[in-house]
Design a protein around this motif. Structure first.
Motif, mmCIF file in Angstrom:
data_model
loop_
_atom_site.group_PDB
_atom_site.id
_atom_site.type_symbol
_atom_site.label_atom_id
_atom_site.label_comp_id
_atom_site.label_asym_id
_atom_site.label_seq_id
_atom_site.Cartn_x
_atom_site.Cartn_y
_atom_site.Cartn_z
ATOM 1 N N LYS A 1 50.380 -28.816 23.721
ATOM 2 C CA LYS A 1 50.283 -27.443 24.222
ATOM 3 C C LYS A 1 50.406 -27.497 25.747
ATOM 4 N N GLY B 1 65.209 -14.865 24.145
ATOM 5 C CA GLY B 1 65.983 -13.641 24.048
ATOM 6 C C GLY B 1 65.395 -12.547 24.915
ATOM 7 N N CYS B 2 65.884 -11.354 24.692
ATOM 8 C CA CYS B 2 65.589 -10.196 25.554
ATOM 9 C C CYS B 2 64.090 -9.940 25.718
ATOM 10 N N TYR C 1 53.634 -17.986 30.693
ATOM 11 C CA TYR C 1 52.398 -17.872 29.921
ATOM 12 C C TYR C 1 51.567 -19.128 30.119
ATOM 13 N N PRO C 2 50.238 -19.086 29.965
ATOM 14 C CA PRO C 2 49.469 -17.992 29.373
ATOM 15 C C PRO C 2 49.154 -16.847 30.328
ATOM 16 N N GLY D 1 54.429 -1.111 36.473
ATOM 17 C CA GLY D 1 55.201 -0.131 35.716
ATOM 18 C C GLY D 1 56.276 -0.794 34.882
ATOM 19 N N VAL D 2 56.835 -1.880 35.394
ATOM 20 C CA VAL D 2 57.851 -2.612 34.627
ATOM 21 C C VAL D 2 57.178 -3.534 33.609
ATOM 22 N N TRP D 3 56.074 -4.126 34.032
ATOM 23 C CA TRP D 3 55.430 -5.120 33.162
ATOM 24 C C TRP D 3 53.920 -4.929 33.149
ATOM 25 N N ASP D 4 53.274 -5.093 34.275
ATOM 26 C CA ASP D 4 51.809 -4.996 34.314
ATOM 27 C C ASP D 4 51.345 -3.542 34.208
ATOM 28 N N MET E 1 56.411 -3.025 29.449
ATOM 29 C CA MET E 1 54.959 -3.210 29.553
ATOM 30 C C MET E 1 54.568 -4.633 29.152
ATOM 31 N N LYS E 2 53.485 -5.090 29.711
ATOM 32 C CA LYS E 2 52.981 -6.415 29.367
ATOM 33 C C LYS E 2 52.293 -6.326 28.006
ATOM 34 N N PRO E 3 52.766 -7.092 27.029
ATOM 35 C CA PRO E 3 52.176 -6.965 25.687
ATOM 36 C C PRO E 3 50.799 -7.613 25.599
ATOM 37 N N HIS F 1 52.213 -11.649 22.585
ATOM 38 C CA HIS F 1 53.662 -11.863 22.628
ATOM 39 C C HIS F 1 54.019 -12.969 21.644
ATOM 40 N N PHE G 1 56.673 -15.421 19.943
ATOM 41 C CA PHE G 1 57.962 -16.078 20.102
ATOM 42 C C PHE G 1 58.309 -16.779 18.798
ATOM 43 N N THR H 1 59.954 -11.936 20.422
ATOM 44 C CA THR H 1 61.134 -12.448 21.128
ATOM 45 C C THR H 1 61.603 -13.739 20.472
ATOM 46 N N ALA H 2 62.888 -13.835 20.229
ATOM 47 C CA ALA H 2 63.452 -15.093 19.726
ATOM 48 C C ALA H 2 63.462 -16.115 20.857
ATOM 49 N N TYR I 1 51.396 -15.973 22.380
ATOM 50 C CA TYR I 1 50.731 -15.972 23.683
ATOM 51 C C TYR I 1 50.080 -14.628 23.912
ATOM 52 N N PRO I 2 49.045 -14.535 24.762
ATOM 53 C CA PRO I 2 48.573 -15.555 25.692
ATOM 54 C C PRO I 2 47.690 -16.639 25.069
ATOM 55 N N ASP I 3 47.405 -16.550 23.788
ATOM 56 C CA ASP I 3 46.502 -17.516 23.161
ATOM 57 C C ASP I 3 47.057 -18.929 23.153
#
Lengths: 107, 107
Positions: A2, A54-55, A68-69, A104-107, B1-3, B6, B8, B51-52, B68-70
């Motif tokens: 990990k 991917g996206c 991450y994390p 706004g985009v992520w956080d 947005m930050k999930p 997440h 993978f 996400t792939a 993640y984040p775990d």
């Protein structure tokens, strides 16, 4: 193992001319290679991982790199930024504020 | 947005007959689709992301799913497991022990 930090580099493609663009078009593959090069030259395989993905969603800010994390998203990342992200964020837990996706985009 | 979580899903391919195998060959794409279906049917786009991704390392235990984040790695995931991972881990923060990669592989 990990990883202590796991770097995901978006290399998603879309057709040329697509209105949303994509990280592949903006240089995601070269960014991916730069992160792999840093991982290798530091022989840091036991601490960090670098994986293409991917996206991630906010396509027009690519290339995107997600760590991450922590869940820190970087945008407009260039190959030359990989060393600094390793030096500062991966090694010392200090995200690079200049490349972080804005609120706004992520956080 | 930050999930909040997440997911993978490894969809990495290798040539047929490659000794290490790969998650694509063991069904990674169907697992990816199952997670996307769960995300959509729960309309959970504002909380979770799927996400792939490329190779995560321990290829012979695929298909692999990493949350993640775990930082929880699941192995031998089947499409029918996606609902349970959503129900238990993503919604209630309780990883599915039966699918976790064993000690030594990841943790």
């Amino acid at each position: 193992m990990k990883p202590k930090k796991h770097v995901f580099v978006c290399t998603q493609g879309r057709p040329p001319g697509h209105p949303r663009g994509c990280c592949m078009q903006s240089g995601g593959q070269a960014v991916m290679q730069a992160f792999l090069n840093e991982l290798g030259s530091r022989n840091a395989f036991d601490r960090f991982a670098v994986t293409a993905c991917g996206c991630l969603g906010p396509c027009d800010g690519g290339p995107h790199v997600l760590v991450y994390p922590d869940g820190v998203l970087y945008q407009h990342v260039q190959p030359g930024d990989a060393g600094e992200i390793f030096d500062q964020h991966l090694e010392f837990d200090e995200p690079l504020e200049r490349l972080r996706a804005p609120a706004g985009v992520w956080d």
